[in-house]
Motif scaffolding. Structure first.
Motif, PDB file in Angstrom:
ATOM      1  N   GLU A 253       0.834  -1.212   0.000  1.00  0.00           N
ATOM      2  CA  GLU A 253       0.000   0.000   0.000  1.00  0.00           C
ATOM      3  C   GLU A 253       0.858   1.246   0.000  1.00  0.00           C
ATOM      4  O   GLU A 253       0.576   2.218  -0.712  1.00  0.00           O
ATOM      5  CB  GLU A 253      -0.918  -0.020   1.224  1.00  0.00           C
ATOM      6  CG  GLU A 253      -2.017  -1.078   1.131  1.00  0.00           C
ATOM      7  CD  GLU A 253      -2.780  -1.221   2.443  1.00  0.00           C
ATOM      8  OE1 GLU A 253      -2.495  -0.443   3.385  1.00  0.00           O
ATOM      9  OE2 GLU A 253      -3.634  -2.119   2.533  1.00  0.00           O
ATOM     10  N   LYS A 254       1.929   1.261   0.786  1.00  0.00           N
ATOM     11  CA  LYS A 254       2.822   2.418   0.827  1.00  0.00           C
ATOM     12  C   LYS A 254       3.480   2.642  -0.528  1.00  0.00           C
ATOM     13  O   LYS A 254       3.632   3.781  -0.982  1.00  0.00           O
ATOM     14  CB  LYS A 254       3.890   2.223   1.908  1.00  0.00           C
ATOM     15  CG  LYS A 254       3.372   2.315   3.328  1.00  0.00           C
ATOM     16  CD  LYS A 254       4.479   2.061   4.331  1.00  0.00           C
ATOM     17  CE  LYS A 254       3.941   2.095   5.755  1.00  0.00           C
ATOM     18  NZ  LYS A 254       5.018   1.801   6.749  1.00  0.00           N
ATOM     19  N   CYS A 256       2.294   1.860  -3.414  1.00  0.00           N
ATOM     20  CA  CYS A 256       1.301   2.308  -4.386  1.00  0.00           C
ATOM     21  C   CYS A 256       0.899   3.766  -4.183  1.00  0.00           C
ATOM     22  O   CYS A 256       0.302   4.379  -5.077  1.00  0.00           O
ATOM     23  CB  CYS A 256       0.056   1.428  -4.298  1.00  0.00           C
ATOM     24  SG  CYS A 256       0.309  -0.255  -4.904  1.00  0.00           S
ATOM     25  N   MET A 257       1.236   4.335  -3.025  1.00  0.00           N
ATOM     26  CA  MET A 257       0.921   5.725  -2.755  1.00  0.00           C
ATOM     27  C   MET A 257       1.974   6.664  -3.303  1.00  0.00           C
ATOM     28  O   MET A 257       1.756   7.877  -3.363  1.00  0.00           O
ATOM     29  CB  MET A 257       0.770   5.941  -1.237  1.00  0.00           C
ATOM     30  CG  MET A 257      -0.426   5.248  -0.630  1.00  0.00           C
ATOM     31  SD  MET A 257      -0.475   5.395   1.177  1.00  0.00           S
ATOM     32  CE  MET A 257      -0.634   7.173   1.381  1.00  0.00           C
TER      33      MET A 257
END
Length: 258
Positions: A253-254, A256-257
């Protein structure tokens, strides 16, 4: 250094990374290995792995920890006879579904390249090439050189070759001393200077400089990065191994941010 020594060095390093033996990559059957930290592993790896699949083309070595061992074992028992299919969809969807309840996901899918000594030769370049050392890199940690150099691991950036138009740096290949025996190459060329053979000339020149220092150069790119793969081929490299890595969902998730 011979071609056989280059491949042996890579397999020996992969064995340290995966917690197995070099011979495990040549077995007719797939191998499950327990992942654990190793003082000589590639320095950017976060060990132990949750689940990491590696193939040099003969079989698959799964380096795993904890509950991921059972997942990897089932995955290889179901699909492992077709080695290639385990590294691509739709089979990877099965692995993704299996690790998701543990808060993880399939993250990295990469192809690694080693020099083919029968093809590795200096290539012509329309610009002057200069060998650079670690002391030369200090002013070069800029976005345009982010593939050649890594700001978060400056201490590993060891050697480079720059392409100069007059006194202006327009292309840079750099290598990271990721482990004792193998140095990884990355390359950048400014947009206005691309499609002139500069990237391949830089990559080849740096690979030859690395070999002079009795280290093995290696190159990595995503399977979808056609431009990078073409550069590897033009530069005298050939595919050597592939790797798929499972990471915590929070890490994905990190990423993809960004």
């Amino acid at each position: 250094m011979t071609q056989e020594q280059i491949l042996s060095t890579a397999m020996t390093q992969s064995a340290k990374d995966c917690g197995c033996t070099p011979e495990d990559f040549l077995r007719p059957e797939n191998v499950i290995a327990t992942s654990q930290p190793h003082p000589q592993a590639r320095r950017y790896l976060e060990l132990p792995f949750l689940c990491d699949l590696v193939s040099y083309g003969t079989n698959i070595v799964a380096s795993v920890s904890g509950p991921y061992e059972a997942i990897a074992r089932d995955y290889l028992q179901r699909y492992g006879e077709q080695v290639e299919s385990c590294f691509e969809t739709p089979k990877l969807h099965v692995l993704q579904q299996a690790v998701a309840p543990l808060g993880a996901g399939v993250c990295f899918m990469a192809e690694y390249w080693l020099p083919d000594l029968s093809r590795l030769r200096p290539l012509p370049c329309p610009l002057e090439l200069r060998v650079l050392n670690q002391a030369d890199f200090a002013p070069l940690y800029l976005p345009q050189w982010s593939n050649a150099l890594c700001e978060t691991r400056k201490h590993l950036d060891t050697l480079g070759v720059g392409a100069y138009d007059g006194d202006t740096l327009v292309g840079l290949a750099g290598c990271s001393a990721d482990c004792e025996t193998m140095w990884q190459i990355g390359v950048d060329v400014l947009p206005a200077y691309r499609r002139q053979g500069i990237a391949s000339a830089l990559t080849t020149a740096l690979a030859l400089e690395i070999l002079k220092r009795d280290k093995v150069p290696f190159y990595c790119c995503a399977w979808s990065n056609v431009k990078s793969a073409r550069n590897a081929i033009r530069s005298g490299f050939a595919p050597a191994w592939v790797e798929v890595t499972v990471k915590p969902a929070s890490t994905i998730e990190k990423m993809c941010m960004v």
